[in-house]
Design a protein around this motif. Structure first.
Motif: not given
Length: 445
Positions: A227-234, A410-415, A417-421
């Motif tokens: 099962r998937g989810a997504d997180h948008a970032f720039s 993976l949790r949403a907040d973990t992912v 955080g990794w995009t910010r990293d």
């Protein structure tokens, strides 16, 4: 084999194998929703969709296993009308309209296709206002990849222009079809070249692990797909400029710079120094530039993190590996994965568990109907094909991304955080690429 029957392509063979192993029958269904503003002619649009299926064999192809070996073939059926629905939501309040569109999208994505029955495209046109419409296209990834989607939208524009009496030119001529690509794959590579290429990959990857030991939030499921989810970032315009500048200095593409940063981030998260990334590769030559089919398959990209590296060192080494991978992409992924399991200790015939991709085209400008503006929305994926994918779009002045991840792992907040990293690490690395890689700031773990 008749002209209307052909083997499947190497890319389709891998997808069919993964479909057979997946507990999710809707895993490879994709949907795009297009908001149209202007005076749409529904009948002309319907005729244009039917004409699109006449034009592109992929839209009327079915996939059947050939006994007794179990190998798949593709067969092209005679044209028939596409599955098309029309709805009028203008009498609903805004919340009800939104829920109705959401329900329609979920129904289109959530209903499996019968790949043996063919015609793997569903369409709907929903009127939501006086001059507002939603066009929904749902299709199986066996027949359409990201490159093909743009071709479909461009050709739909031209066909609609002709059907509605507008000034749009006729679509460019189609010279080749998906079966031509699949047949060519089986005749263009001599056995000796295949064997040499396979040996190259096995030597390169050696005993490097398939699985990256990400610090997961939940116990790893048994399957590689879930099962998937997504997180948008720039990553923003400043990083876009800096990445392009460093790419020019190192003689590589901006993608290689980004992939190197992802490799560095994965190394810090896992403690592993040899990072094998999966890279979606469209595999398009000039002859197949306008062919609608799935030609996208995984390349394996090695990022080797060495103790005394600078970021420039890592980028140049990763660039060498990337161009080397392109030279050896003729080896079918199914053959390589089988060999890695048999000879190198990989646990499953699946690509590496972290992927990175970059596209340098959008879709909003692909659909140009007379008197109508369009905005394209790729609907959220319900299924993740691997643990984590960094999917980047180069808009021309910014780098925008979507991180697709397994929500069972993976949790949403973990992912997030990794995009910010990733943004912070990439900023530091491109700002001083000659500094020791180990000196760059820390990341979450």
């Amino acid at each position: 084999m008749s002209p209307h029957h052909a083997p499947v392509s190497h890319e389709q063979a891998l997808m069919l194998r993964r479909m057979n192993q997946s507990p999710y029958p809707t895993a490879y269904i994709t949907a795009v929703r297009i908001t149209l503003t202007g005076q749409v002619d529904p009948a002309a649009l319907h005729r244009s969709l039917d004409a699109l299926a006449v034009r592109h064999h992929a839209l009327r192809t079915r996939f059947v296993p050939a006994a007794p070996a179990g190998e798949w073939t593709q067969a092209v059926d005679a044209p028939r009308p596409v599955h098309h629905e029309q709805h009028d939501f203008t009498g609903r309040d805004p919340d009800d309209r939104h829920q109705g569109i959401r329900a329609l999208v979920d129904a289109f994505i959530g209903r499996p296709f019968d790949i043996a029955g063919g015609h793997l495209l569903r369409t709907a046109l929903v009127r939501t206002g006086h001059d507002r419409w939603e066009l929904l296209l749902a299709y199986h990834h066996l027949i359409v990849d990201g490159w093909s989607l743009r071709i479909l939208l461009e050709d739909l524009s031209a066909l609609y222009g002709a059907e509605s009496g507008g000034p749009a030119p006729a679509p460019a001529a189609v010279q080749l079809q998906p079966a031509d690509h699949a047949r060519a794959q089986r005749t263009d590579t001599a056995p000796e070249r295949h064997a040499t290429g396979l040996a190259h990959w096995l030597d390169l990857l050696g005993d490097r692990p398939q699985l990256l030991g990400l610090p997961a939030d939940f116990a790893r499921p048994a399957t590689f797909m879930g099962r998937g989810a997504d997180h948008a970032f720039s990553l923003g315009p400043a990083l876009h400029t800096a990445v392009r500048r460093l790419a020019g200095q190192c003689g590589v593409t901006p993608f290689v710079v980004l992939a190197s940063a992802v490799g560095a981030l994965m190394s810090r998260l896992t403690g592993q120094h040899d990072i094998v990334l999966s890279v979606p590769f469209f595999n398009r030559t000039a002859a197949y530039e306008r062919v609608v089919t799935c030609m996208a398959g995984p390349l394996f990209l090695l990022c080797e993190i060495r103790p005394d590296d600078t970021f420039t060192d890592l980028v140049e080494r990763t660039g060498d590996h990337f161009f080397d991978a392109l030279e050896h992409h003729h080896v079918p992924a199914t053959d390589l994965l089988d060999a890695l399991v048999a000879e190198r200790g990989w646990s499953r015939q699946d690509p590496p568990t972290v992927a990175v991709a970059m596209q340098n085209y959008g879709l909003d400008d692909a659909l140009k109907m007379p008197g109508i503006t369009a905005r394209t929305h790729l609907e959220s994926l319900h299924i993740a094909y691997t643990d984590l994918v960094f999917n980047m779009l180069d808009t021309g002045d910014s780098l925008d991304g979507i991180a697709i991840y397994r929500s069972e792992l993976l949790r949403a907040d973990t992912v997030a955080g990794w995009t910010r990293d990733l943004a912070a690490l990439l900023t530091e690395l491109v700002d001083d690429p000659a500094a020791p890689l180990a000196a760059a700031g820390s990341v979450r773990g």
